[in-house]
Design an enzyme around this catalytic site. Structure first.
Site, PDB file in Angstrom:
ATOM      1  N   ASN A  13       0.874  -1.170   0.000  1.00  0.00           N
ATOM      2  CA  ASN A  13       0.000   0.000   0.000  1.00  0.00           C
ATOM      3  C   ASN A  13       0.913   1.223   0.000  1.00  0.00           C
ATOM      4  O   ASN A  13       1.522   1.538   1.011  1.00  0.00           O
ATOM      5  CB  ASN A  13      -0.888  -0.013   1.251  1.00  0.00           C
ATOM      6  CG  ASN A  13      -1.702   1.271   1.403  1.00  0.00           C
ATOM      7  OD1 ASN A  13      -1.761   2.086   0.478  1.00  0.00           O
ATOM      8  ND2 ASN A  13      -2.315   1.456   2.560  1.00  0.00           N
ATOM      9  N   TRP A  14       0.989   1.848  -1.139  1.00  0.00           N
ATOM     10  CA  TRP A  14       1.919   2.989  -1.264  1.00  0.00           C
ATOM     11  C   TRP A  14       1.415   4.255  -0.585  1.00  0.00           C
ATOM     12  O   TRP A  14       2.155   5.216  -0.436  1.00  0.00           O
ATOM     13  CB  TRP A  14       2.199   3.266  -2.744  1.00  0.00           C
ATOM     14  CG  TRP A  14       3.263   2.384  -3.313  1.00  0.00           C
ATOM     15  CD1 TRP A  14       3.904   1.354  -2.685  1.00  0.00           C
ATOM     16  CD2 TRP A  14       3.842   2.482  -4.622  1.00  0.00           C
ATOM     17  NE1 TRP A  14       4.841   0.795  -3.519  1.00  0.00           N
ATOM     18  CE2 TRP A  14       4.823   1.473  -4.710  1.00  0.00           C
ATOM     19  CE3 TRP A  14       3.621   3.314  -5.721  1.00  0.00           C
ATOM     20  CZ2 TRP A  14       5.589   1.275  -5.868  1.00  0.00           C
ATOM     21  CZ3 TRP A  14       4.376   3.118  -6.869  1.00  0.00           C
ATOM     22  CH2 TRP A  14       5.359   2.113  -6.935  1.00  0.00           C
ATOM     23  N   LYS A  15       0.118   4.286  -0.253  1.00  0.00           N
ATOM     24  CA  LYS A  15      -0.474   5.493   0.341  1.00  0.00           C
ATOM     25  C   LYS A  15      -0.222   6.692  -0.597  1.00  0.00           C
ATOM     26  O   LYS A  15      -0.253   6.516  -1.809  1.00  0.00           O
ATOM     27  CB  LYS A  15       0.075   5.708   1.747  1.00  0.00           C
ATOM     28  CG  LYS A  15      -0.045   4.417   2.583  1.00  0.00           C
ATOM     29  CD  LYS A  15       0.197   4.590   4.038  1.00  0.00           C
ATOM     30  CE  LYS A  15      -0.017   3.257   4.734  1.00  0.00           C
ATOM     31  NZ  LYS A  15       0.087   3.331   6.169  1.00  0.00           N
ATOM     32  N   HIS A  99      -9.396   1.442   4.817  1.00  0.00           N
ATOM     33  CA  HIS A  99      -8.134   1.640   5.541  1.00  0.00           C
ATOM     34  C   HIS A  99      -8.371   2.625   6.691  1.00  0.00           C
ATOM     35  O   HIS A  99      -9.160   3.570   6.535  1.00  0.00           O
ATOM     36  CB  HIS A  99      -7.060   2.168   4.584  1.00  0.00           C
ATOM     37  CG  HIS A  99      -5.693   2.110   5.187  1.00  0.00           C
ATOM     38  ND1 HIS A  99      -5.257   3.031   6.094  1.00  0.00           N
ATOM     39  CD2 HIS A  99      -4.693   1.204   5.044  1.00  0.00           C
ATOM     40  CE1 HIS A  99      -4.023   2.700   6.477  1.00  0.00           C
ATOM     41  NE2 HIS A  99      -3.662   1.593   5.860  1.00  0.00           N
ATOM     42  N   GLU A 101      -6.716   5.007   7.695  1.00  0.00           N
ATOM     43  CA  GLU A 101      -6.433   6.395   7.335  1.00  0.00           C
ATOM     44  C   GLU A 101      -7.624   7.020   6.606  1.00  0.00           C
ATOM     45  O   GLU A 101      -7.865   8.222   6.689  1.00  0.00           O
ATOM     46  CB  GLU A 101      -5.149   6.464   6.486  1.00  0.00           C
ATOM     47  CG  GLU A 101      -3.917   6.199   7.350  1.00  0.00           C
ATOM     48  CD  GLU A 101      -2.724   5.634   6.615  1.00  0.00           C
ATOM     49  OE1 GLU A 101      -2.682   5.702   5.366  1.00  0.00           O
ATOM     50  OE2 GLU A 101      -1.819   5.116   7.294  1.00  0.00           O
ATOM     51  N   GLU A 170      -5.227  -4.602  10.561  1.00  0.00           N
ATOM     52  CA  GLU A 170      -4.223  -3.561  10.732  1.00  0.00           C
ATOM     53  C   GLU A 170      -4.463  -2.790  12.024  1.00  0.00           C
ATOM     54  O   GLU A 170      -5.245  -1.812  12.029  1.00  0.00           O
ATOM     55  CB  GLU A 170      -4.289  -2.579   9.554  1.00  0.00           C
ATOM     56  CG  GLU A 170      -4.011  -3.219   8.220  1.00  0.00           C
ATOM     57  CD  GLU A 170      -3.376  -2.233   7.242  1.00  0.00           C
ATOM     58  OE1 GLU A 170      -2.396  -2.613   6.619  1.00  0.00           O
ATOM     59  OE2 GLU A 170      -3.848  -1.084   7.138  1.00  0.00           O
ATOM     60  N   GLY A 176       2.694   2.525  10.625  1.00  0.00           N
ATOM     61  CA  GLY A 176       3.656   3.619  10.440  1.00  0.00           C
ATOM     62  C   GLY A 176       4.399   4.010  11.707  1.00  0.00           C
ATOM     63  O   GLY A 176       5.067   5.037  11.754  1.00  0.00           O
ATOM     64  N   SER A 216       3.522  -1.942  10.164  1.00  0.00           N
ATOM     65  CA  SER A 216       4.981  -2.032  10.326  1.00  0.00           C
ATOM     66  C   SER A 216       5.533  -3.415   9.993  1.00  0.00           C
ATOM     67  O   SER A 216       6.529  -3.844  10.575  1.00  0.00           O
ATOM     68  CB  SER A 216       5.401  -1.604  11.729  1.00  0.00           C
ATOM     69  OG  SER A 216       5.010  -0.256  11.969  1.00  0.00           O
ATOM     70  N   GLY A 237       2.972  -1.083   4.127  1.00  0.00           N
ATOM     71  CA  GLY A 237       3.076   0.331   3.778  1.00  0.00           C
ATOM     72  C   GLY A 237       4.518   0.702   3.469  1.00  0.00           C
ATOM     73  O   GLY A 237       5.025   0.452   2.371  1.00  0.00           O
ATOM     74  N   GLY A 238       5.198   1.258   4.438  1.00  0.00           N
ATOM     75  CA  GLY A 238       6.549   1.787   4.263  1.00  0.00           C
ATOM     76  C   GLY A 238       7.510   0.851   3.532  1.00  0.00           C
ATOM     77  O   GLY A 238       8.217   1.278   2.606  1.00  0.00           O
TER      78      GLY A 238
HETATM   79  P1  13P Z   1       3.174   0.536   7.494  1.00  0.00           P
HETATM   80  O1  13P Z   1       3.656  -0.773   6.948  1.00  0.00           O
HETATM   81  O2  13P Z   1       3.909   1.722   6.944  1.00  0.00           O
HETATM   82  O3  13P Z   1       3.080   0.506   8.995  1.00  0.00           O
HETATM   83  O4  13P Z   1       1.667   0.717   6.972  1.00  0.00           O
HETATM   84  C1  13P Z   1       0.785  -0.318   7.136  1.00  0.00           C
HETATM   85  C2  13P Z   1      -0.447  -0.008   6.392  1.00  0.00           C
HETATM   86  O5  13P Z   1      -1.188   0.880   6.742  1.00  0.00           O
HETATM   87  C3  13P Z   1      -0.710  -0.779   5.167  1.00  0.00           C
HETATM   88  O6  13P Z   1      -1.988  -0.536   4.697  1.00  0.00           O
END
Ligand code: 13P
Length: 258
Positions: A13-15, A99, A101, A170, A176, A216, A237-238
């Site tokens: 997930n690149w956000k 998500h 977010e 999640e 994050g 994470s 994500g990251g």
């Molecule tokens: P991180 O891996 O950056 O913690 O993000 C997780 C996430 O929200 C994937 O959708």
């Protein structure tokens, strides 16, 4: 993971990261590094404007492209939104729904349900997210909260479509933050989610459902998380923004399991 009964999925997930040009460069790098042999399912969910570049670059691979959000309406006066048919036509296979977010921006459980139904109708694989806050975990209501999110997200889904749904657990406190849930904590909730699905859709569907962990997850901790019986992959994500890290997680998912 349990490859006998269900698919393993490693999804990025690149956000709100990377431009279309950066997407092209990343995919070229990724393609050169992808393992040749056994494969789990792989997806990269990218910002809408990056979808064409991702689809073009990944055309001759088994990596699926996904969106990070969708609007449940078929078309019309929804400025700034994107529909399921647009995603399908652009070459998407997956879409992340609910998500945390986006929930923080006002997305409700009813929205999550409507988007999930629309995605399934269009033939997209919805990656439906759920997760508790730190406050909820500390007050001991994690399982109750997750049950509610899952029940509402999966309302009115037909028996014929439920197996296409991927659920991503999640925990908000792990996103994050570098604070990963322990494999035991993640397994406990993923197992609980499977139990909720069992009650709603029966044991065969529960056994076949891909449930992934996100928060994470990275190249250092993925192996241990993926070794848990009810964790069928990751939503990353990251670490999905760095090709070597993402590929290492895919390699971990390709390891033989007991
Ligand atoms: P991180 O891996 O950056 O913690 O993000 C997780 C996430 O929200 C994937 O959708």
């Amino acid at each position: 993971m349990n490859r006998k009964y269900r698919k393993t999925l490693i999804a990025g997930n690149w956000k709100m990261n990377k431009t279309p040009s950066e997407t092209k460069a990343f995919m070229t790098e990724l393609k050169a590094m992808l393992p040749k042999g056994r494969w789990c399912d792989i997806a990269l969910c990218v910002p809408s404007v990056c979808i064409p570049a991702a689809v073009r670059a990944l055309r001759d691979t088994r990596v699926g492209v996904g969106a990070e959000n969708v609007n449940a309406n078929a078309s019309g006066a929804y400025t700034g939104e994107v529909s399921t048919s647009m995603l399908v036509d652009a070459g998407c296979k997956y879409v992340i729904i609910g998500h945390s977010e986006r929930r923080a921006m006002g997305e409700t459980d009813a929205d999550v349900n409507a988007k999930t139904l629309a995605a399934l109708e269009a033939g997209l694989v919805p990656i439906v997210c759920c997760g508790e806050s730190l406050e909820q975990r500390e007050s001991g209501i994690t399982e109750e909260w997750i049950s509610m999110q899952i029940k509402l997200a999966l309302a009115n889904i037909g028996e014929d479509k439920i197996r296409k749904v991927v659920i991503a657990y999640e925990p908000i406190w792990a996103i994050g933050t570098g604070k990963t849930a322990t494999p035991e904590q993640a397994e406990e909730v993923c197992q609980h989610i499977r139990g909720v699905v069992r009650k709603l859709f029966g044991s065969k569907n529960a056994r076949a459902m891909t449930i992934v962990y996100g928060g994470s997850m990275n190249d250092k901790n993925a192996f241990e998380l993926l070794a848990q019986p009810d964790i069928d992959g990751g939503l990353i994500g990251g670490a999905s923004l760095v090709a070597e890290k993402f590929v290492k997680i895919i390699e971990d998912a390709n390891q033989p399991t007991a």
